[in-house]
Design an enzyme around this catalytic site. Structure first.
Site, PDB file in Angstrom:
ATOM      1  N   GLU A 145      96.289  21.050  21.436  1.00  0.00           N
ATOM      2  CA  GLU A 145      96.663  20.051  22.421  1.00  0.00           C
ATOM      3  C   GLU A 145      95.466  19.752  23.328  1.00  0.00           C
ATOM      4  OE1 GLU A 145     100.442  19.028  25.306  1.00  0.00           O
ATOM      5  OE2 GLU A 145      99.595  21.036  25.413  1.00  0.00           O
ATOM      6  N   ALA A 279      98.218  28.520  29.092  1.00  0.00           N
ATOM      7  CA  ALA A 279      98.991  28.853  27.906  1.00  0.00           C
ATOM      8  C   ALA A 279      99.200  27.589  27.086  1.00  0.00           C
ATOM      9  CB  ALA A 279     100.341  29.472  28.292  1.00  0.00           C
ATOM     10  N   MET A 280      99.693  27.752  25.856  1.00  0.00           N
ATOM     11  CA  MET A 280      99.947  26.616  24.972  1.00  0.00           C
ATOM     12  C   MET A 280     101.231  26.866  24.198  1.00  0.00           C
ATOM     13  SD  MET A 280      99.312  23.724  23.764  1.00  0.00           S
ATOM     14  CE  MET A 280     100.324  22.953  22.507  1.00  0.00           C
ATOM     15  N   GLU A 281     102.116  25.855  24.220  1.00  0.00           N
ATOM     16  CA  GLU A 281     103.493  26.011  23.748  1.00  0.00           C
ATOM     17  C   GLU A 281     103.692  25.828  22.255  1.00  0.00           C
ATOM     18  OE1 GLU A 281     103.139  21.592  25.096  1.00  0.00           O
ATOM     19  OE2 GLU A 281     102.377  23.533  25.734  1.00  0.00           O
ATOM     20  N   ASN A 282     102.704  26.141  21.425  1.00  0.00           N
ATOM     21  CA  ASN A 282     102.845  25.979  19.980  1.00  0.00           C
ATOM     22  C   ASN A 282     104.230  26.430  19.517  1.00  0.00           C
ATOM     23  OD1 ASN A 282      99.851  25.585  19.836  1.00  0.00           O
ATOM     24  ND2 ASN A 282      99.866  27.757  20.321  1.00  0.00           N
ATOM     25  N   GLU A 315     106.429  27.731  29.133  1.00  0.00           N
ATOM     26  CA  GLU A 315     106.093  27.522  27.721  1.00  0.00           C
ATOM     27  C   GLU A 315     107.336  27.555  26.835  1.00  0.00           C
ATOM     28  OE1 GLU A 315     103.167  26.453  27.184  1.00  0.00           O
ATOM     29  OE2 GLU A 315     102.574  26.932  29.236  1.00  0.00           O
ATOM     30  N   HIS A 318     109.203  24.307  26.731  1.00  0.00           N
ATOM     31  CA  HIS A 318     108.611  23.315  25.827  1.00  0.00           C
ATOM     32  C   HIS A 318     109.198  23.377  24.419  1.00  0.00           C
ATOM     33  CE1 HIS A 318     105.579  21.285  28.126  1.00  0.00           C
ATOM     34  NE2 HIS A 318     104.924  22.377  28.440  1.00  0.00           N
ATOM     35  N   GLU A 337     105.318  17.943  30.496  1.00  0.00           N
ATOM     36  CA  GLU A 337     104.830  18.889  31.500  1.00  0.00           C
ATOM     37  C   GLU A 337     105.624  18.887  32.796  1.00  0.00           C
ATOM     38  OE1 GLU A 337     103.138  21.054  30.441  1.00  0.00           O
ATOM     39  OE2 GLU A 337     102.040  20.228  28.746  1.00  0.00           O
TER      40      GLU A 337
END
Length: 877
Positions: A145, A279-282, A315, A318, A337
């Protein structure tokens, strides 16, 4: 394959890919080499040719597509079509495959092989380093992202091109391999293994994830039966215990709130040593900075604990809002977001009601106010042109203003109605893309209210209103205008869901205010000169607007605050509004200082926290405006904070709340920064006890920053013992929270030579790229000229190392906002005009504007009569 900078004809002048060929399913095989830091890939994509075109255009960047590997085969045909030309257009990050004839309409498969580099830029498919003894090792991580899947595999790298993915990874046999879905099969052959994962649900490319590394884990199961794991580097798994507990309880909460089950069979959360954002919500494989996932009971502060909880709940939100239902284009980023930010507080409040997170939520709103009060702000829904512009809208507008207006809307519609409308939206658009208007339609259907009319005024124009209020007879007269921190008149008109109370919270009433002026009848008797008689608008601070009261109404609110009649949220709001109005030169500084005295008996941690924030701002600007009053100002502010500091004391009491622990650290740090000598002495004594014994109870994590700051105050080039001691602790610990705490203090000396030494540390391998900003952000007022000179001297190097990440390089730019003269604003503007880049243009403009706002405020303060005498009087015990 040819590299060129000319745009492909089908996308020339457009940021979007054509829709003539659509991806339906990716078969992706990756083979990372963790030592050489390269990777190979094989890709076949089942596509649908919608129009008979002779070219396929997809995204690709920093990849080499192997010559002769590209082919297209129509489904059911033995014919294999090869492109006549293959062009990688670097400026637009696209791969143009031109065929000799039009492709047949219908199904087909596009195949190719490629190779790339495991970069050190923390985006795309990258390497993150860690140490095992004296050996440095790498792990492979993805961060896609907003638009970096194209750096891992050629793809339709836009949110609207949803597809399913079958991912296969070839990796060393002794490494853990993770992806979005559970493992389907694993075959070991000698030193390597091939891991196949189950097919994903339909999803966007930016949510695809792969992690390959040496990892340990803790595991739990939700009451719905979903497996949850927290992965860490070996030896750190126990630090994931708190985050695991949060996740196990949060997933069922969201399942119930959204009325839709979590759609995947597992949830993995991984702590990554090098990570650009928080953080990243994969989908099914969320990646985090270590500081946002790990919590050490002994060495992490209470604030770190709360951050872990809020980031995890954000996260996981998401997984529904963003992953299951995805924005159609980055213009609607706030749908991801803003909602995830708001609902993360809803979940945190459910899990930890003792934290009173909604009062703390006001700090998010303040951050949004600060940015949205600039001429150089932007609407929540902002048009995105070039892909390099996307990073800049991952800001307080998308996250915090977005969350704040959602809170305002929920308050207006009612919690239950809002929840039902939200659940309806999730069900309707599951596995699809949506735009802002789709959400408004769902909420309007459920509530019967004109949601689109109300909310369009908040999402499609930048800024927010200030309501000027005065009491005339038995009614309030209101006038709305755009609030600008420059003090200039603004433009815009909002539909405002007004709330107010008169004398008591039992008199709560609501009204939609349209137009620039309005008259609100007041049925209660109001005598603003009588004790306990007051009127408060924006009750509970749930609205995204400021209020400027006339002198009589303002005086009654000051009395209500000192008399204990207002609730914490409203005490917070009154203080923040006056501070902002003062900064915009719409109220004199003496009004703010008088109001601050009304908080002398304040006990609420969140309100005191904001009083500290305001106090630090006042101290900084007055030192620039009238240097002669700097010490008296610090004396007044120290006196204001001493009572609550004595109440909480230096040492924790068994069973005390996390809020008190957080407040203790904030209070002691503020007193250190204001030069309160007894506090500085005590902080340094505790530090040197800690230096002798790391297990001492005298310096818990919550007050360490205060102690570290106290030590750095006395560090000079002639006596660097304190600096060296801090550096020693930094080198000993591998806890990210302790390391960033130290980094944020290392440049907090008034000695130019020490400041430069600390800043030069950024350029060494001792500081991870993700953490460099903490050093620069910790520079004191006395060191800002040194820091600015250092930034200019090293800009080329900083740009080469961090420039590919607009998010990280922008953070360096924001450190320029500490200045307060028009000349310095001109200097900053000119420097970045000559040395800037597209990814930071908006940030530079905002920083220059902030410096000009400070400069105007300084001049306004200097014009106040009798100010020196006032400060001297306030500073008296």
């Amino acid at each position: 394959m040819r590299d060129n900078d000319e745009s492909g004809g089908a996308v020339k002048g457009s940021p979007r890919l054509p829709t003539s060929v659509l991806p339906r399913h990716y078969n992706l095989r990756l083979k990372p080499d963790l030592q050489a830091c390269v990777f190979d890939g094989d890709l076949s994509v089942d596509v649908e040719v919608v129009e008979g075109v002779d070219e396929i255009i997809i995204n690709a960047a920093d990849l080499k597509v192997r010559d002769g590997s590209v082919s297209f085969r129509p489904t059911g045909s033995s014919q294999v079509l090869k492109p006549a030309t293959l062009d990688l257009v670097t400026d637009h990050e696209i791969l143009v495959m031109k065929f000799k004839e039009a492709l047949p309409v219908g199904q087909g498969t596009l195949s190719m092989s490629f190779e790339g580099t495991l970069n050190d830029q923390m985006k795309g498919f990258y390497r993150s380093s860690y140490s095992v003894g004296d050996e440095k090792r790498n792990m492979a991580v993805t961060q896609f992202e907003p638009a970096d899947a194209r750096r891992c595999f050629p793809s339709w790298d836009e949110p609207s091109f949803k597809a399913t993915f079958k991912i296969v990874i070839e990796a060393p046999a002794d490494r853990v391999v993770l992806s979005n879905m559970p493992v389907e099969s694993e075959k070991v052959s000698g030193d390597s293994k091939v891991v196949e994962f189950q097919v994903t649900p339909i999803m966007s490319t930016y949510l695809v994830a792969v992690v390959v590394g040496e990892l340990s884990y803790l595991e739990g199961t939700t009451r719905d039966g979903t497996s949850v794991r927290v992965y860490t580097l070996p030896g750190k798994a126990e630090l994931g215990k708190f985050a695991l507990g949060v996740a196990v309880e949060t997933l069922p909460f969201y399942t119930e709130y959204f009325e839709t089950p979590y759609p995947l069979p597992k949830m993995d959360m991984v702590a990554i040593p090098d990570f650009a954002a928080g953080a990243m919500e994969n989908y099914g494989l969320v990646t985090y900075r270590e500081t946002a996932l790990l919590f050490d009971e002994k060495h992490s502060a209470a604030a770190n604990k709360q951050r872990v909880a809020v980031v995890v709940t954000h996260e996981l939100a998401h997984q529904w809002f963003g992953n299951l239902v995805t924005m159609e284009w980055w213009t609607h980023l706030w749908l991801n977001e803003g909602f995830a930010t708001w609902v993360s507080y809803l979940a945190a409040d459910y899990l930890f009601p003792e934290w009173k997170v909604w009062t703390q939520f006001n700090e998010l709103t303040v951050d949004a106010y600060r940015l949205d009060g600039l001429v150089e702000s932007h609407p929540i829904e902002v048009e995105v042109g070039h892909v390099r512009e996307i990073d800049e809208i991952f800001d307080a507008i998308s996250y915090k203003k977005g969350a704040s207006i959602i809170r305002m809307l929920q308050t207006y519609l009612g919690a239950k109605t809002f929840q039902k409308g939200l659940a309806s939206y999730i069900k309707k658009f599951a596995y699809r893309n949506a735009a802002t208007e789709d959400l408004w339609d769902s909420l309007s259907s459920e509530s019967g209210q004109p949601v689109k009319e109300l909310m369009n005024s908040w999402t499609k124009q930048k800024g927010y209103p200030v309501l000027a209020v005065k009491l005339v007879g038995d009614a309030l007269e209101l006038h709305q205008s755009q609030f600008l921190s420059t003090g200039q008149p603004g433009f815009g008109e909002w539909v405002i869901p007004l709330t107010l109370c008169c004398n008591s919270y039992d008199s709560y009433k609501t009204s939609l205010v349209r137009g620039t002026s309005a008259r609100i009848p007041i049925s209660h008797e109001v005598d603003t000169k009588s004790k306990g008689k007051w009127i408060k608008l924006n009750v509970g601070q749930t609205g995204f607007y400021r209020v400027q009261y006339d002198d009589h109404l303002a005086a009654s609110l000051r009395s209500a605050i000192s008399g204990g009649y207002l609730q914490p949220d409203d005490r917070f709001g009154v203080l923040d509004d006056i501070y902002a109005l003062c900064k915009a030169c719409r109220e004199p500084m003496r009004v703010l200082l008088s109001l601050m005295e009304a908080y002398s008996a304040e006990a609420d941690p969140a309100v005191l926290g904001h009083l500290i924030t305001v106090s630090r701002g006042v101290s900084w600007i007055l030192a620039d405006a009238i240097p002669a009053v700097a010490e008296d100002t610090k004396g007044f502010l120290s006196r204001l904070l001493l009572a609550p500091a004595k109440n909480v004391g230096w040492d924790a009491v068994p069973g005390e709340s996390d809020l008190v622990s957080m407040l203790r650290g904030d209070l002691m740090l503020a007193l250190v920064l204001f030069g309160h000598e007894p506090t500085v002495i005590e902080a340094k004594e505790r530090f040197y006890e800690f230096l002798k014994d790391r297990n001492t109870s005298r310096l818990p994590a919550d007050i360490r920053k205060a102690a570290y700051s106290a030590v750095m105050r006395s560090v000079t080039a002639a006596d660097k013992s304190g600096y060296d001691a801090l550096l020693q602790i930094y080198r000993e610990t591998d806890l990210g929270q302790e390391r960033t705490r130290i980094l944020s203090c290392l440049a907090a000396s008034s000695d130019t030579e020490v400041v430069r030494e600390a800043l030069n540390l950024i350029l060494t391998d001792e500081v991870r790229n993700q953490d460099a900003f903490f050093v620069l952000g910790g520079v004191r007022r006395e060191g800002r000229e040194t820091a600015w000179s250092w930034l200019k001297e090293n800009w080329s190097l900083l740009r080469s190392r961090w420039g590919d990440s607009g998010f990280l390089i922008s953070r360096f730019v924001t450190t320029t906002t500490s200045f307060s003269s028009q000349e310095k604003a001109d200097e900053i503007e000119e420097f970045f005009r000559q040395h800037g880049m597209l990814a930071i243009e908006r940030t530079v403009s905002q920083c220059v504007e902030r410096v000009r706002i400070n400069a105007r405020w300084v001049e306004f303060i200097r014009e106040e009569e009798g100010f020196k005498e006032l400060i001297s009087e306030l500073a008296l015990p």
